[in-house]
Write an enzyme that holds these catalytic residues in place. Structure first.
Site, PDB file in Angstrom:
ATOM      1  N   THR B  40      32.750  36.584  29.587  1.00 41.05           N
ATOM      2  CA  THR B  40      32.871  36.067  28.214  1.00 41.05           C
ATOM      3  C   THR B  40      33.395  37.121  27.238  1.00 41.05           C
ATOM      4  O   THR B  40      34.113  36.797  26.291  1.00 41.05           O
ATOM      5  CB  THR B  40      31.490  35.561  27.717  1.00 41.05           C
ATOM      6  OG1 THR B  40      30.994  34.630  28.680  1.00 41.05           O
ATOM      7  CG2 THR B  40      31.591  34.888  26.365  1.00 41.05           C
ATOM      8  N   ASP B 208      31.015  33.112  42.756  1.00 41.46           N
ATOM      9  CA  ASP B 208      29.875  33.181  43.682  1.00 41.46           C
ATOM     10  C   ASP B 208      28.975  31.950  43.613  1.00 41.46           C
ATOM     11  O   ASP B 208      28.593  31.396  44.640  1.00 41.46           O
ATOM     12  CB  ASP B 208      29.038  34.438  43.392  1.00 41.46           C
ATOM     13  CG  ASP B 208      29.889  35.692  43.362  1.00 41.46           C
ATOM     14  OD1 ASP B 208      30.760  35.829  44.239  1.00 41.46           O
ATOM     15  OD2 ASP B 208      29.698  36.527  42.458  1.00 41.46           O
ATOM     16  N   HIS B 229      47.644  31.995  32.594  1.00 41.04           N
ATOM     17  CA  HIS B 229      47.887  32.375  31.204  1.00 41.04           C
ATOM     18  C   HIS B 229      49.316  32.895  31.106  1.00 41.04           C
ATOM     19  O   HIS B 229      49.750  33.696  31.932  1.00 41.04           O
ATOM     20  CB  HIS B 229      46.902  33.457  30.762  1.00 41.04           C
ATOM     21  CG  HIS B 229      46.847  33.609  29.276  1.00 41.04           C
ATOM     22  ND1 HIS B 229      47.866  34.198  28.572  1.00 41.04           N
ATOM     23  CD2 HIS B 229      45.922  33.223  28.369  1.00 41.04           C
ATOM     24  CE1 HIS B 229      47.557  34.181  27.285  1.00 41.04           C
ATOM     25  NE2 HIS B 229      46.382  33.598  27.136  1.00 41.04           N
ATOM     26  N   ARG B 245      50.883  34.953  20.155  1.00 37.64           N
ATOM     27  CA  ARG B 245      51.886  33.915  19.875  1.00 37.64           C
ATOM     28  C   ARG B 245      51.438  33.037  18.715  1.00 37.64           C
ATOM     29  O   ARG B 245      52.237  32.624  17.894  1.00 37.64           O
ATOM     30  CB  ARG B 245      52.122  33.061  21.125  1.00 37.64           C
ATOM     31  CG  ARG B 245      53.032  33.748  22.153  1.00 37.64           C
ATOM     32  CD  ARG B 245      53.036  32.991  23.477  1.00 37.64           C
ATOM     33  NE  ARG B 245      51.738  33.090  24.130  1.00 37.64           N
ATOM     34  CZ  ARG B 245      51.054  32.082  24.648  1.00 37.64           C
ATOM     35  NH1 ARG B 245      51.563  30.863  24.617  1.00 37.64           N
ATOM     36  NH2 ARG B 245      49.876  32.262  25.193  1.00 37.64           N
ATOM     37  N   GLU B 350      32.190  28.015  32.962  1.00 39.47           N
ATOM     38  CA  GLU B 350      33.386  27.923  33.796  1.00 39.47           C
ATOM     39  C   GLU B 350      33.073  27.522  35.239  1.00 39.47           C
ATOM     40  O   GLU B 350      33.908  26.922  35.915  1.00 39.47           O
ATOM     41  CB  GLU B 350      34.163  29.252  33.778  1.00 39.47           C
ATOM     42  CG  GLU B 350      35.563  29.109  34.353  1.00 39.47           C
ATOM     43  CD  GLU B 350      36.398  30.388  34.253  1.00 39.47           C
ATOM     44  OE1 GLU B 350      36.015  31.294  33.511  1.00 39.47           O
ATOM     45  OE2 GLU B 350      37.442  30.447  34.924  1.00 39.47           O
ATOM     46  N   ARG B 361      43.130  23.405  30.473  1.00 38.44           N
ATOM     47  CA  ARG B 361      42.255  23.716  29.347  1.00 38.44           C
ATOM     48  C   ARG B 361      43.066  24.199  28.148  1.00 38.44           C
ATOM     49  O   ARG B 361      44.027  24.949  28.308  1.00 38.44           O
ATOM     50  CB  ARG B 361      41.274  24.812  29.754  1.00 38.44           C
ATOM     51  CG  ARG B 361      40.353  25.265  28.637  1.00 38.44           C
ATOM     52  CD  ARG B 361      39.407  26.341  29.118  1.00 38.44           C
ATOM     53  NE  ARG B 361      40.074  27.606  29.393  1.00 38.44           N
ATOM     54  CZ  ARG B 361      40.299  28.555  28.478  1.00 38.44           C
ATOM     55  NH1 ARG B 361      39.946  28.368  27.228  1.00 38.44           N
ATOM     56  NH2 ARG B 361      40.892  29.682  28.821  1.00 38.44           N
ATOM     57  N   LEU B 367      35.096  28.768  25.033  1.00 37.03           N
ATOM     58  CA  LEU B 367      33.969  29.342  24.287  1.00 37.03           C
ATOM     59  C   LEU B 367      33.154  28.216  23.644  1.00 37.03           C
ATOM     60  O   LEU B 367      31.927  28.265  23.600  1.00 37.03           O
ATOM     61  CB  LEU B 367      34.457  30.327  23.219  1.00 37.03           C
ATOM     62  CG  LEU B 367      34.964  31.692  23.703  1.00 37.03           C
ATOM     63  CD1 LEU B 367      35.473  32.522  22.533  1.00 37.03           C
ATOM     64  CD2 LEU B 367      33.881  32.464  24.449  1.00 37.03           C
TER      65      LEU B 367
END
Lengths: 232, 535
Positions: B40, B208, B229, B245, B350, B361, B367
């Site tokens: 995060t 995991d 990305h 951007r 996630e 997404r 978040l």
């Protein structure tokens, strides 16, 4: 290039033909190509998770943002129990955040804050809890219970926040083994990878404490304290 | 025994822990590193909510943008919930001291990210995730929540279809520990590190919790959807935030010409960049025109990282970039209460597929997902724990677990003839090339074949270091094994989905096909992986 790594009780030298790599990339190279038993911590590779703080030639750095020089000596952080090689146990150190009561008290009132007011604790909240300042702080050599630089910066982050209406808890929490145990030696400042100055935040907490009626115990005792019969 | 055991201490895990505690449950959090070191902290761009502080905006627009980007395989009800509760979520963060950047009027500042019709992402410079994570950590301290670090998840304990705890490796000691609980929340993050060095993620994003859940009989979904990305640094895969951007940065080709809409959704921009790199060899991001003062204040990390890793200063120079694995839409299949098909086992963040992102997404929505669904998952798990009176004495988890020596198995029994670190890098390259931004049947079949060979070689791989204490080679190997399992799902799902949709792009079938407007479900049947489409 040769670098030395302190591995538990001994120092191990590595000859490497690597150029322009970060220290973290170099350690990863050693682990995956030369000696898989080398232990170090890493995470984001980009200076924001605080996993890979260690000491190079006696100075704290993040391995992921430092480019090693020939002859560098790499060591683990100080004042935290050594787990293995370059890994220390940070649990006790991080526990000082709790001792300092460095948190906000939830408020139901939503305030507008000017960009200027928001900037008051912008830098303090950049902290990544890497422990560099903690390891650099000489107070720990003699005073292991010291709340210490990052936890005090965190305390100041909340105390200085204009949204906080009641900071008495946090201010009270940093009086003992806290703001007055700092010697203002400044060792914590240059090692912070985020450019935070914990010493400065500790001074601010002292000032705030003064305003709130707390007394510097060193100051009090240097005048013999109030109970010594000294009369004006 | 604790009421709620949270595994994972990133944003989702900490919010869930706070939610469970708020509901009166006893809570314990386990993490394989430390709470503030979670993935995060790397989220830069922002957190979406239709506050309308920068220009007019509405929950309806947020909903429509999210739905459009999901390409038909999201749950509308959950998107509705995500968007409408977003505003409350930001207020909650504000109330616990989240230091958002501010507008001149004093409201929370917002900027535009790709695929959004308005500046909707609330931010704190480019440290949004970092500051949210640390603020949550401080609240967990305030609420006296027990957080145990350096615990690596090995196995979920399930009795008669009900979860009753987890088996973990204490990395510090090398010992196996059992943590019993009435309900368990998995918040263990995504699996972008399947792509290894071609991922923006921290080294620990090895999925995991998803792999362990699968082995325990939990259904997964939409694993083939991996978001790339558009702007990772070319050599180091370090993320250059979308805000670069969003604030007005350009994408330039080798000739210095713009070639695509910089603020289209990520899947489109990534493909455009990938094609341009195939064609001309280089793509750059250009933020020089934003000026030194602006860059230093609003994009401080970007500047620092570009200098360090690429030796270029974005204030004066073009920054070479490539698209890289960033976020995994798929994960543990959960119902609207975030519960899995195992009673008492929840998943959020996630690692879970709450079906709000669908096939792609939007920046700023992950978040948000942590906060909105994290709190609720915590409350649901607390409720489930209260109702879970099924655990009779003697039925407890520890009674049924063999305390085998993990190292013994992996060190002594293995010949280590094949170096798993080399295989890990090889797998990453294979997947970037064949199961990446542009896929086709041939590439995917090659990748699957590669994986099968890799699995056959697995008994020849192992851990050379026999020291029990803080054995990071052991942890790396366990993560690698998880990656192999997840990689098989990604490629199998991608092969079955004979169409293009969102982040899943097939050169051989470049358009969307209604027949596939479904979720892909993955489950274990014996030792075999089953993949099925389900509406």
């Amino acid at each position: 290039m040769k670098i030395d790594i302190k591995r538990d009780e001994q120092t191990v030298s590595y000859e490497l033909a690597c150029e322009d790599l970060t220290l973290l990339e170099l350690l990863t190279h050693i682990k995956t190509e030369i000696d898989s038993s080398l232990a170090f911590s890493s995470g984001c590779r980009s200076g924001v998770c605080g996993s890979c703080a260690m000491r190079v030639n006696g100075k704290e750095v993040l391995a992921c943002t430092y480019k090693p020089q020939d002859g560098d000596l790499i060591e683990p952080l100080r004042y935290a129990p050594l787990l293995r090689d370059l890994v220390v146990d940070m649990d006790k150190a991080l526990g000082f955040n709790k001792i300092a009561k460095a948190w906000g008290l939830p408020t139901s009132k939503i305030l507008n804050i000017s960009p200027k007011d928001a900037e008051i604790n912008e830098l303090q909240s950049d902290c990544i809890l890497c422990g560099a300042c903690y390891s650099a702080c000489p107070v720990y050599a003699v005073n292991p219970g010291f709340i210490g630089p990052f936890a005090l910066t965190r305390a100041w982050r909340y105390v200085s926040d204009v949204r906080e209406t009641d900071v008495t808890q946090t201010i009270a929490a940093v009086q003992t083994k806290g703001i007055y145990d700092c010697t203002l030696c400044n060792e914590c400042v240059p090692v912070c990878p985020q450019g935070i100055a914990p010493k400065q935040d500790i001074v601010m907490l002292r000032n705030k404490s003064g305003v709130m009626g707390y007394m510097d115990p060193n100051f009090a005792s240097s005048f013999g304290g109030f109970d010594s019969g000294f009369t004006f | 025994m604790v009421d709620v055991l949270v595994i994972g201490a990133g944003g989702a895990g900490l919010v869930a822990a706070l939610g469970a505690k708020e509901s009166g449950a006893s809570v314990k959090v386990l993490t394989k590193s430390y709470p503030t070191r979670s993935q995060t902290c790397m989220a830069q761009g922002g957190i979406n909510a239709a506050l309308g502080n920068a220009s007019e905006d509405s929950v309806k627009s947020h909903y429509e943008n999210t739905l459009k980007s999901a390409h038909g395989i999201a749950n509308k009800k959950m998107i509705e919930k995500l968007c409408s509760e977003g505003i409350e979520a930001i207020k909650w963060l504000d109330s616990i001291g989240m230091p958002f950047s501010r507008t001149t009027e004093g409201t929370i500042a917002q900027r535009r990210l790709g695929g959004a019709s308005a500046p909707r992402a609330c931010y704190a410079q480019d440290y949004t995730g970092l500051k949210i994570l640390h603020t949550l950590y401080d609240q967990c301290n305030a609420n006296d929540i027990e957080m145990l670090s350096e615990r690596f998840l090995l196995e979920l304990l399930v009795e008669d279809g009900v979860v009753c705890g987890a088996k973990v490796l204490n990395i510090k000691t090398g010992e196996i520990e059992i943590h019993e609980a009435k309900s368990v929340i998995l918040a263990t993050g995504g699996y972008s590190r399947v792509y290894g060095k071609n991922s923006t993620n921290a080294v620990g994003s090895t999925g995991d919790g998803i792999a362990v859940a699968y082995r325990a009989g939990v259904k997964l979904s939409d694993m083939e959807f991996v978001q790339f990305h558009p702007t990772g640094l070319k050599n180091s895969s370090i993320l250059i935030s979308e805000s670069a951007r969003g604030e007005g940065g350009y994408l330039l080709n080798k000739e210095g010409k713009r070639f695509t809409d910089e603020l289209a959704p990520r899947d489109e921009v990534s493909r455009a960049i990938y094609e341009e790199i195939e064609k001309s060899g280089e793509v750059y991001i250009d933020i020089r025109h934003l000026g030194e003062e602006f860059i230093s204040h609003n994009l401080p990390q970007e500047r620092k990282l570009a200098k360090l890793y690429e030796n270029v200063d974005p204030v004066f120079e073009l920054v070479p970039i490539k698209p890289i694995a960033h976020y995994t839409m798929g994960g543990i299949d959960v119902d609207e209460d975030a519960q899995t098909n195992i009673q008492g086992l929840f998943a959020v963040g996630e690692c879970a597929n709450q079906k709000v992102h669908g096939a792609n997404r939007l920046g700023g929505n992950s978040l948000l997902e942590l906060i909105v669904f994290g709190r609720e998952t915590g409350k649901n798990a607390a409720k489930s724990a209260k109702e879970n009176l099924l655990i009779p004495a003697g039925h407890s988890a520890s009674a049924h677990v063999k305390h085998e020596d993990l190292l013994f198995d992996l060190v002594i029994k293995s010949t280590c003839k094949v170096d798993f670190y080399k295989k890990r890098d090889e797998l990453a390259e294979q997947f970037y090339k064949n199961v990446g931004i542009k896929r086709n049947e041939q590439k995917l079949s090659n990748a699957l074949k590669y994986l099968q060979t890799l699995k056959e070689q697995l008994p020849l791989m192992g851990v050379r270091d026999s020291n029990k204490l803080y054995n990071t080679e052991l942890v790396d190997f366990l993560e690698f094994k998880n990656i192999i399992d997840l990689a098989e799902m990604v490629v199998s799902g991608a092969l079955q989905r004979e169409e293009s949709r969102g982040a899943h792009y097939r050169e051989d079938m470049p358009s969307e096909n209604e027949v596939f407007e479904k979720n892909t479900i993955y489950y274990k049947n014996g030792e075999k992986l089953c993949v099925q489409l389900k509406r």
